[in-house]
Every structure is written in structure tokens, then in C-alpha cells.
Design an enzyme around this catalytic site. Structure first.
Site, short mmCIF file in Angstrom:
data_model
loop_
_atom_site.label_atom_id
_atom_site.label_comp_id
_atom_site.label_asym_id
_atom_site.label_seq_id
_atom_site.Cartn_x
_atom_site.Cartn_y
_atom_site.Cartn_z
N ASN A 174 0.85 -1.19 0.00
CA ASN A 174 0.00 0.00 0.00
C ASN A 174 0.89 1.24 0.00
OD1 ASN A 174 -2.55 1.26 -0.07
ND2 ASN A 174 -2.48 1.64 2.12
N HIS A 183 7.32 5.64 1.10
CA HIS A 183 7.99 4.43 0.61
C HIS A 183 8.84 4.74 -0.63
CE1 HIS A 183 4.36 2.51 2.62
NE2 HIS A 183 5.37 1.90 3.21
N GLN A 192 10.88 1.33 15.97
CA GLN A 192 11.18 0.18 15.12
C GLN A 192 12.60 0.27 14.57
OE1 GLN A 192 8.46 -1.49 11.87
NE2 GLN A 192 9.85 -0.23 10.67
#
Length: 283
Positions: free
Chosen positions: A32, A37, A153
Site C-alpha cells: 500500500n 515508501h 522500530q
């Protein structure tokens, strides 16, 4: 752009590049894809001869009642976007290709995995660390790129790579934001039109907290409390808002100079995370 689905095909392609002396950059995603990204891919293209992107919605990082089944998937559109930005190889494995049915091994970065998002999503970072470690073993890249929006993360992955002596350079890439300041996220698609108008206030709260600290305020507990109230009054359910040391994400103390503000809050059913990193100038 090659699109492959098995580890054996992936390793064959990587072997050809290695024999030619080409370096490899890796961008792991859950698909997605948005501009954030694609920024990772753009940066990767400038750092290695070949760029590999994976799309894998990892079941191990979703808890009971979370959105694994409904997580937005747009593989056809994602492939078009990756082709347009010059990706060399898309790795698109099935769950059965990544996890053996009787898998018994997991990777856990102790301590940090249980804080912040880890406290709200038990087991989440165990799933993240495990799949990233597996993907690193599959792709064997020289460098791997991750967005700084997911700062906890990123920190966990950096520690994992250090502790396990994985020969991968980890590069964090700045968060890409919408014009409103809202950090781009695949989950933003869950927001209603009304919620999208409210969502940028999470970043506004972070900016206000940073401004207060840079102006000399050092009562971090008060800053956190005020930010939580602002978010609650704006319609959020605050998960956490913390002033932390950027190097290890422990609670910041007055003498710490390099800080990160970490925040997570729900808006309706959508959980949003964001952060701001900055340094306090020496007096």
C-alpha cells in the site's frame, strides 16, 4: 523490474548481481505504497547499484483483534509505482514462503521492545525483528533503508543488527509529510474526511512540545501532560507522548541534549504514530 515470489528465485537473482560486483540496497515494506515508501527507494537508488523492495504483510507483528485481515493491500498499483521509480526487483512472497509451518525460532530485542508501541501491542516488535532478520538473510543486502517515522522500530532493528553481527548498514530516511504536516502512513487511508482534518494535530502537539523545550522549559512531565490534554481535547485517545533520549529511548533528563519526542494516539479506530528528533543547543 523483476517480480519474484520465492526465496530460491531471489537468491539466484542476487547471485548474478554479486558475481558482477554490484552492491544491493533493500527496502522492506508491507505494501500500500505512498510517497514515503517511494522516497526510500529514491534514496536507495543513490546508494547502491541494485534496489530490492519487498512487499509482505507480516502476520507475526499483528496482535489479536488488530487489522491484519483488513490491512490495505494494493499489489498491482504498488508494482506500477515501484517500476516507475526504478526498482530492480520486487520480492512478493506468500506467508508460507517466509514462515515454515512448524517454525520455532523468533528474534527479540529485550527491554526496548516492551516500551511505547511495544507496551500497547504486545509481541509486535518480536514479529518485526523476526521478519526483518529473515528478510535480511534472504536478500543479504549491503544496506537497508527504513523510515524515521517508525523511530522505535528503527532503533530496535539497529540494535538487532549490532547484536547479531548482521553485515547490513541501516539507514534512516526522514519522514515524508502531507502539506498539513500529517506523517504519511498506509493506515491514513482508514481516516474519514473529518478525521483527516484533525489528524495533523498530532504533529502540531509534537512541534509545540519541541518549541517549549527549546524555549527553556525542562519539566518534561508537564510537557507530556499538556500534550496529552491537547490531543484528548482534539478528539484523540492518547496512547503515549514521551520526551526521550534519542540514543536509547529512555526517559529524558534535564542534562540530555539529543532528544526525540515519541507519540502515538488513536483517532477513531486508526492508530497514528509520529516523532520529532532535535538537539538542545549548548549554552
Amino acid at each position: 523490474m523483476q517480480t519474484i515470489t520465492t526465496v530460491s528465485e531471489l537468491r539466484n537473482a542476487i547471485r548474478v548481481w554479486r558475481l558482477a560486483g554490484e552492491s544491493i540496497a533493500f527496502v522492506p515494506t508491507m505494501g500500500n505504497l505512498h510517497e514515503g515508501h517511494l522516497k526510500l527507494v529514491e534514496v536507495a537508488r543513490g546508494k547502491a547499484a541494485r534496489v530490492v523492495v519487498s512487499i509482505f504483510v507480516n502476520p507475526a507483528q499483528f496482535g489479536v483483534g488488530e487489522d491484519f485481515e483488513t490491512y490495505p493491500r494494493s499489489e498491482r498499483e504498488d508494482q506500477d509505482k515501484l517500476h516507475a521509480v526504478g526498482t530492480d526487483l520486487l520480492f512478493l512472497p506468500a506467508v508460507s514462503e517466509v514462515y515454515a509451518i512448524d517454525a520455532k525460532t523468533v528474534v527479540t530485542v529485550t527491554g526496548l521492545s516492551d516500551l511505547y508501541c511495544g507496551a500497547s501491542r504486545p509481541g509486535h516488535f518480536k514479529g518485526v525483528a523476526t521478519v526483518v532478520c529473515k528478510l535480511f538473510n534472504m536478500v543479504q543486502p549491503d544496506i537497508a533503508l527504513f523510515g524515521l517515522k517508525d523511530f522505535q522500530q528503527l532503533t530496535i532493528i539497529q540494535i538487532m543488527v549490532r547484536d547479531l553481527n548482521i553485515p547490513v548498514e541501516i539507514i534512516g530516511v526522514e519522514t515524508v509529510r502531507e502539506a498539513s504536516g500529517l506523517a504519511m502512513s498506509s493506515r491514513n487511508s482508514y481516516l474519514t474526511a473529518e478525521q483527516r482534518a484533525i489528524a495533523p494535530k498530532l504533529y502540531k502537539a509534537l512541534c509545540a512540545a519541541r518549541a517549549a523545550i527549546l524555549a527553556g522549559h525542562r519539566s518534561y512531565a508537564e510537557i507530556e501532560h499538556n500534550a496529552g490534554l491537547f490531543l484528548q481535547e482534539s478528539g484523540f485517545q492518547t496512547d503515549y507522548f514521551c520526551v526521550c533520549r534519542s540514543r536509547d529511548l529512555k526517559k529524558a533528563e534535564t542534562g540530555d541534549g539529543n532528544l526525540v519526542l515519541l507519540a502515538a494516539a488513536k483517532l477513531g479506530k486508526t492508530r497514528l504514530i509520529d516523532n520529532i528528533r532535535f538537539s538542545i543547543p549548548n549554552k
